[in-house]
Design an enzyme around this catalytic site. Structure first.
Site, mmCIF file in Angstrom:
data_model
loop_
_atom_site.group_PDB
_atom_site.id
_atom_site.type_symbol
_atom_site.label_atom_id
_atom_site.label_comp_id
_atom_site.label_asym_id
_atom_site.label_seq_id
_atom_site.Cartn_x
_atom_site.Cartn_y
_atom_site.Cartn_z
ATOM 1 N N GLU A 165 18.271 34.063 -20.907
ATOM 2 C CA GLU A 165 17.537 33.045 -20.346
ATOM 3 C C GLU A 165 18.119 31.942 -19.580
ATOM 4 O OE1 GLU A 165 16.391 34.278 -23.299
ATOM 5 O OE2 GLU A 165 14.242 33.927 -23.179
ATOM 6 N N TYR A 167 21.212 30.928 -19.440
ATOM 7 C CA TYR A 167 22.305 29.911 -20.028
ATOM 8 C C TYR A 167 23.682 30.511 -19.736
ATOM 9 C CZ TYR A 167 18.512 27.514 -22.993
ATOM 10 O OH TYR A 167 17.430 26.795 -23.323
ATOM 11 N N ARG A 215 21.982 38.352 -27.846
ATOM 12 C CA ARG A 215 20.546 38.282 -27.220
ATOM 13 C C ARG A 215 20.983 38.380 -25.734
ATOM 14 N NH1 ARG A 215 16.318 33.824 -27.846
ATOM 15 N NH2 ARG A 215 14.746 34.660 -26.499
ATOM 16 N N HIS A 253 14.973 30.720 -17.558
ATOM 17 C CA HIS A 253 14.108 29.437 -17.622
ATOM 18 C C HIS A 253 13.582 28.886 -16.166
ATOM 19 C CE1 HIS A 253 14.206 28.925 -21.825
ATOM 20 N NE2 HIS A 253 15.336 28.294 -21.974
ATOM 21 N N ARG A 289 5.235 37.392 -26.819
ATOM 22 C CA ARG A 289 4.066 37.634 -27.055
ATOM 23 C C ARG A 289 3.464 38.951 -27.951
ATOM 24 N NH1 ARG A 289 0.275 35.764 -27.086
ATOM 25 N NH2 ARG A 289 -1.274 36.384 -25.405
ATOM 26 N N ALA A 311 8.510 33.982 -32.877
ATOM 27 C CA ALA A 311 9.090 32.669 -33.120
ATOM 28 C C ALA A 311 7.959 31.893 -33.266
ATOM 29 C CB ALA A 311 9.812 32.235 -32.053
ATOM 30 N N CYS A 338 -0.042 28.494 -26.605
ATOM 31 C CA CYS A 338 -0.444 27.431 -26.010
ATOM 32 C C CYS A 338 0.565 26.516 -25.410
ATOM 33 C CB CYS A 338 -1.630 26.534 -26.590
ATOM 34 S SG CYS A 338 -0.896 25.818 -27.901
ATOM 35 N N GLN A 340 1.666 23.790 -26.459
ATOM 36 C CA GLN A 340 1.003 22.460 -26.673
ATOM 37 C C GLN A 340 1.884 21.502 -27.555
ATOM 38 O OE1 GLN A 340 -3.373 23.404 -25.650
ATOM 39 N NE2 GLN A 340 -3.158 21.107 -25.758
ATOM 40 N N GLN A 412 -16.040 23.191 -28.599
ATOM 41 C CA GLN A 412 -15.638 23.444 -27.541
ATOM 42 C C GLN A 412 -14.723 24.604 -27.316
ATOM 43 O OE1 GLN A 412 -15.357 20.859 -24.443
ATOM 44 N NE2 GLN A 412 -17.076 19.673 -25.111
ATOM 45 N N ARG A 560 -9.931 12.024 -7.784
ATOM 46 C CA ARG A 560 -9.821 10.674 -6.940
ATOM 47 C C ARG A 560 -8.533 10.149 -7.034
ATOM 48 N NH1 ARG A 560 -14.035 7.528 -10.601
ATOM 49 N NH2 ARG A 560 -12.482 8.450 -11.964
ATOM 50 N N LEU A 656 -8.766 14.350 -24.985
ATOM 51 C CA LEU A 656 -9.040 15.039 -26.203
ATOM 52 C C LEU A 656 -8.390 16.399 -25.815
ATOM 53 C CD1 LEU A 656 -9.919 15.455 -28.979
ATOM 54 C CD2 LEU A 656 -12.072 16.376 -27.952
ATOM 55 N N ALA A 658 -7.634 20.252 -28.373
ATOM 56 C CA ALA A 658 -7.560 20.914 -29.947
ATOM 57 C C ALA A 658 -6.394 20.646 -30.775
ATOM 58 C CB ALA A 658 -7.459 22.317 -29.592
HETATM 59 P P1 NAP Z 1 -9.260 15.111 -18.388
HETATM 60 O O1 NAP Z 1 -8.176 15.899 -18.391
HETATM 61 O O2 NAP Z 1 -9.512 13.673 -18.823
HETATM 62 O O3 NAP Z 1 -9.874 15.145 -16.746
HETATM 63 C C1 NAP Z 1 -10.707 14.584 -16.338
HETATM 64 C C2 NAP Z 1 -11.117 14.612 -14.920
HETATM 65 O O4 NAP Z 1 -12.185 14.041 -14.175
HETATM 66 C C3 NAP Z 1 -9.897 14.064 -13.967
HETATM 67 O O5 NAP Z 1 -9.440 14.801 -12.809
HETATM 68 C C4 NAP Z 1 -10.247 12.906 -13.512
HETATM 69 O O6 NAP Z 1 -9.765 12.590 -12.324
HETATM 70 C C5 NAP Z 1 -11.738 13.147 -13.355
HETATM 71 N N1 NAP Z 1 -12.734 11.954 -13.716
HETATM 72 C C6 NAP Z 1 -12.647 11.274 -14.598
HETATM 73 N N2 NAP Z 1 -13.727 10.258 -14.566
HETATM 74 C C7 NAP Z 1 -14.278 10.598 -13.383
HETATM 75 C C8 NAP Z 1 -15.487 9.859 -12.747
HETATM 76 N N3 NAP Z 1 -16.056 8.882 -13.468
HETATM 77 N N4 NAP Z 1 -16.081 10.581 -11.559
HETATM 78 C C9 NAP Z 1 -15.303 11.806 -11.174
HETATM 79 N N5 NAP Z 1 -14.292 12.274 -11.518
HETATM 80 C C10 NAP Z 1 -13.752 11.566 -12.826
HETATM 81 O O7 NAP Z 1 -10.772 15.886 -18.952
HETATM 82 P P2 NAP Z 1 -11.089 17.638 -18.922
HETATM 83 O O8 NAP Z 1 -10.703 17.998 -17.782
HETATM 84 O O9 NAP Z 1 -12.694 17.014 -19.414
HETATM 85 O O10 NAP Z 1 -10.304 17.884 -20.219
HETATM 86 C C11 NAP Z 1 -10.366 17.380 -21.336
HETATM 87 C C12 NAP Z 1 -9.273 17.579 -22.561
HETATM 88 O O11 NAP Z 1 -9.096 18.840 -22.661
HETATM 89 C C13 NAP Z 1 -7.972 17.091 -21.809
HETATM 90 O O12 NAP Z 1 -7.269 16.271 -22.498
HETATM 91 C C14 NAP Z 1 -7.265 18.343 -21.343
HETATM 92 O O13 NAP Z 1 -5.926 18.078 -21.344
HETATM 93 C C15 NAP Z 1 -7.918 19.362 -22.401
HETATM 94 N N6 NAP Z 1 -7.688 20.538 -21.961
HETATM 95 C C16 NAP Z 1 -6.696 21.078 -22.028
HETATM 96 C C17 NAP Z 1 -6.449 22.252 -21.218
HETATM 97 C C18 NAP Z 1 -5.159 23.056 -21.093
HETATM 98 O O14 NAP Z 1 -4.854 23.998 -20.609
HETATM 99 N N7 NAP Z 1 -4.111 22.471 -22.110
HETATM 100 C C19 NAP Z 1 -7.695 23.146 -20.665
HETATM 101 C C20 NAP Z 1 -8.726 22.478 -20.821
HETATM 102 C C21 NAP Z 1 -8.753 21.194 -21.424
HETATM 103 P P3 NAP Z 1 -10.012 11.273 -11.523
HETATM 104 O O15 NAP Z 1 -10.504 10.188 -12.435
HETATM 105 O O16 NAP Z 1 -8.578 11.247 -10.576
HETATM 106 O O17 NAP Z 1 -10.882 11.744 -10.347
HETATM 107 FE FE1 SF4 Z 2 1.640 28.776 -30.911
HETATM 108 FE FE2 SF4 Z 2 0.590 26.543 -29.642
HETATM 109 FE FE3 SF4 Z 2 1.296 26.411 -32.051
HETATM 110 FE FE4 SF4 Z 2 3.112 26.544 -29.984
HETATM 111 S S1 SF4 Z 2 1.567 25.115 -30.406
HETATM 112 S S2 SF4 Z 2 3.169 27.764 -32.134
HETATM 113 S S3 SF4 Z 2 2.365 27.946 -28.668
HETATM 114 S S4 SF4 Z 2 -0.360 27.804 -31.375
#
Ligand code: NAP
Ligand code: SF4
Length: 672
Positions: A165, A167, A215, A253, A289, A311, A338, A340, A412, A560, A656, A658
């Site tokens: 990795e 290190y 490792r 990394h 994976r 892990a 994920c 996360q 969702q 924006r 929001l 998951a």
């Molecule tokens: P979000 O992350 O809050 O993004 C919303 C987007 O809309 C932002 O880019 C924002 O940017 C824009 N926006 C907000 N108000 C607006 C308005 N009135 N007019 C136009 N644009 C506006 O929400 P999301 O994309 O719906 O995702 C929802 C949640 O799911 C988030 O917490 C996200 O982290 C999560 N999620 C995570 C993943 C992941 O890969 N980890 C994937 C999908 C979703 P501006 O205000 O700058 O325009």
């Molecule tokens: Fe797996 Fe995501 Fe849980 Fe980490 S948070 S252990 S990547 S499901």
């Protein structure tokens, strides 16, 4: 007969026989840094109870300069040894085995005292390392050997010497980080001298009847990485020096190739481990994976390795091995890779947990005790928040009715599962389905939970989720403007698309719209070509020119805020999403104002003065502008005097995901 005969074949290490072929790989959870040793012990004891053959702790620093950050856990004093004894005793009481990882971070140590073979700063660290002189190198070796002796005194069954990795030990192996001209650098023999000497000295210090895992980095995935011949020579030398197992690592990394994220195909690197099989006589472990017993069994059956390391799957489900042994694989809570709640937390200095299992690392704090007075509880909404609340309430003995107006559960999560690279969400949905079916929950799909229908319950949990935010762009009622829900559920989209909003969903939709055929996550060769990974026998470090597939359409992603789009995505995965979209030619623009939808596209201006309006040509405009809470039911019920709890997106829609939904649902259920 077990469906996993290779997985459950014992492994004889000479002085000890492991009961199966599963190792829990090292994870830095930040638990040890809490110094709450009862809590650390509870974490490992739960996994030992779950039947894993051998566990490896998070990396322990051999000395102050080698810690991943100032104050990182290690075994420095007699008190440290007795603290670690609390852990090893509990693991042994559960019938488990545990090895301590010795991690010298080298130039990755996040502090001004970091040391390295040469004074070359890592691209992912602000701290230039100090080049060690000969005496300094001797000190590092001695400190690592001393740490191994202390691990033995603390009751560990072995140690893992971290040599991959990117290190410290890995840094000596390649000219990228080792420009020395003394006996520790230059020729391949000199570059491998340090790792081999470390293993030799550790073995000499701990004696023969102690597990010593090395490792080894099989695929550096950085320029000037090792050749395959160098890797094999190192493996043989390390075996001769006293290693009893070779665990394998993939990617430094600082590599610009994802190695464990959810978009990486399952068992993506088992073919590399297979190349090493037959070159050494000690057992070889493969990793990365592997997250189901089926996949683990397949890599073993195909001769890719003698053992598998998982892990994160042990954060998602401590009982992974036991459930597999009892042929209950559908009940294994799946790690969806994920990052996360685990790696993203670790890198933010927070205690790791798991999106799927909020009890991970919180075993002593988030406890689901049997309810003292079971109640009739209605849960409205079968998305991640409602599902986790319903399952935890059921586990505690409450009588739960779970409503959703949709014909399927998952909310969702069903949209996420359609995004290329997020196929793992399908497994999470399946797991929720299995667990609900096996529970006592009265599931009512395709059922609108009206206030009248739920008012008679003792308590109501409102998990009704979110609705898309209306961005109120002039002209957005035009037929070529769609919401992300339309697009992800199959609405036709033209050749040029503009996405309004560059949050997690905007990025997901961009990946969905640029992907032409099936997701490369499901086709290993395509994925390897896309990220430029090749046989390390033909290229140093296994790196080749990336060959991304042509995008399905032209996509522009807008926001924006005048900042780099995607800056707020996951700490350890955001770069992957940005790189993937850049490879597909997606233009990402921040700092725009939406002036209005026109027949030929979306007109925007830039800057606070809304200057320089321009039309971004598009035949489809997709709104991904965030969400707002949907909780009208909660207000109605509260007005009637019902006991109501609001969770998930219905509680707070902003950011929001998951992780928060499942955590909140479980925590609420623990209290009712
Ligand atoms: P979000 O992350 O809050 O993004 C919303 C987007 O809309 C932002 O880019 C924002 O940017 C824009 N926006 C907000 N108000 C607006 C308005 N009135 N007019 C136009 N644009 C506006 O929400 P999301 O994309 O719906 O995702 C929802 C949640 O799911 C988030 O917490 C996200 O982290 C999560 N999620 C995570 C993943 C992941 O890969 N980890 C994937 C999908 C979703 P501006 O205000 O700058 O325009
Ligand atoms: Fe797996 Fe995501 Fe849980 Fe980490 S948070 S252990 S990547 S499901």
């Amino acid at each position: 007969m077990s469906p996993y005969p290779h997985l459950f074949a014992p492994l004889d290490l000479g002085h000890v026989v492991l009961p199966n072929r599963v190792l829990m790989g090292s994870m830095h959870t930040n638990l040890e840094e809490t110094k709450d040793w009862n809590r650390v012990a509870a974490f490992y004891a739960a996994r030992a109870r779950g039947g894993v053959a051998l566990m490896v702790t998070g990396g322990m620093a051999p000395n102050r300069e080698g810690g991943v950050f100032p104050g990182a856990a290690g075994l420095f004093t007699t008190a440290d040894i007795s603290n670690h004894r609390v852990v090893t005793d509990r693991v042994h009481a559960e019938g488990g085995r545990i090895a301590m990882q010795i991690l010298h971070a080298g130039r990755y140590a996040y502090g001004p005292d970091c040391v390295a073979p040469s004074a070359i700063k890592s691209p992912i660290s602000p701290f230039p390392p100090r080049e060690l002189d000969d005496a300094g190198i001797e000190k590092q070796i001695a400190d690592i050997a001393t740490a191994a002796v202390r691990a033995r005194e603390a009751g560990y069954d072995g140690v893992e010497v971290m040599g991959s990795e990117g290190y410290f030990l890995n840094e000596f192996l390649v000219t990228r980080t080792n420009r020395r001209t003394d006996r520790w650098g230059g020729s391949p023999e000199n570059r491998m001298r340090l790792p081999v000497e470390v293993v030799r000295r550790v073995r000499a210090a701990v004696g023969p009847d102690f597990i010593l895992i090395y490792r080894i980095s099989l695929l550096d995935l950085v320029p000037e990485g090792q050749t395959w011949d160098e890797v094999v020579a190192l493996a043989k030398a390390v075996e001769t020096a006293g290693a009893s197992i070779l665990n394998t690592g993939i990617g430094w990394h600082e590599a610009r190739v994802p190695t464990i994220a959810t978009s990486v195909p399952r068992r993506a690197f088992a073919w590399v481990t297979k190349k090493l099989m037959g070159e050494v006589t000690v057992p070889v472990i493969t990793s990365n994976r592997i997250n189901t017993p089926e996949v683990a069994e397949a890599v073993l059956a195909e001769g890719c390795a003698d053992m598998v390391s998982m892990a994160r799957p042990f954060l998602a489900d401590p009982e992974f091995v036991r459930k597999a042994a009892e042929d209950r694989a559908p009940e294994i809570a799946p790690c969806i890779a994920c990052n996360q709640a685990c790696l993203d937390h670790t890198f933010a200095g927070r205690i790791s947990s798991c999106l799927v299992n909020p009890r991970a690392c919180f075993e002593t704090e988030l406890v689901l005790e049997p309810a003292v007075a079971p109640k009739r509880i209605a849960v409205v909404g079968a998305g991640p928040a409602g599902l986790s609340a319903a399952l935890a309430l059921d586990a505690r003995g409450h009588a739960v009715t779970l409503f959703d107006r949709a014909p399927v559960l998952g909310g969702q999560l069903n949209l996420a599962a359609r995004v290329p690279g997020k196929e793992e969400f399908r497994g999470l949905l399946d797991w929720f389905g299995t667990m609900v079916a096996e529970s006592g929950i009265d599931l009512r799909l395709s059922t609108e939970a009206t206030a009248d229908a739920v008012a008679g319950y003792d308590e109501v949990v409102v998990a009704t989720g979110v609705r898309p935010r209306d961005p109120q762009i002039p002209g957005q009622d035009a037929p070529h403007v769609l919401s992300y829900v339309d697009v992800l559920t199959g609405a036709p989209v033209g050749e040029r698309a503009v996405i309004v909003g560059a949050g997690g969903i905007g990025f997901d939709v961009a990946e969905f719209l640029t992907q032409a055929g099936e997701s490369p996550t499901l086709h290993l060769d395509d994925w390897l070509a896309e990220w430029g990974v090749t046989d390390p026998g033909t290229a140093r470090g296994g790196l080749a020119e990336p060959k991304p597939e042509a995008p399905a359409r032209v996509v522009t992603l807008l926001q924006r805020k005048p900042e780099k789009p995607g800056r707020r995505l996951g700490r350890t995965t955001g770069w992957i999403h940005r790189a993937a979209l850049q490879a597909k030619g997606v233009e990402m623009i921040g700092g725009v104002t939406y002036e209005g939808v026109e027949p030929g596209g979306l007109r925007v201006s830039s800057g606070p003065g809304r200057e320089g309006t321009r039309l971004i040509p598009a035949d489809t405009i997709v709104l991904c502008a965030g969400q707002e809470s949907e909780r009208s039911l909660a207000g109605t019920l509260a007005a009637r005097g019902c006991v109501v709890h609001v969770i998930g997106g219905a509680d707070i829609a902003a950011e929001l995901d998951a992780k928060r939904a499942i955590d909140q649902g479980t925590r609420l259920a623990a209290t009712l």
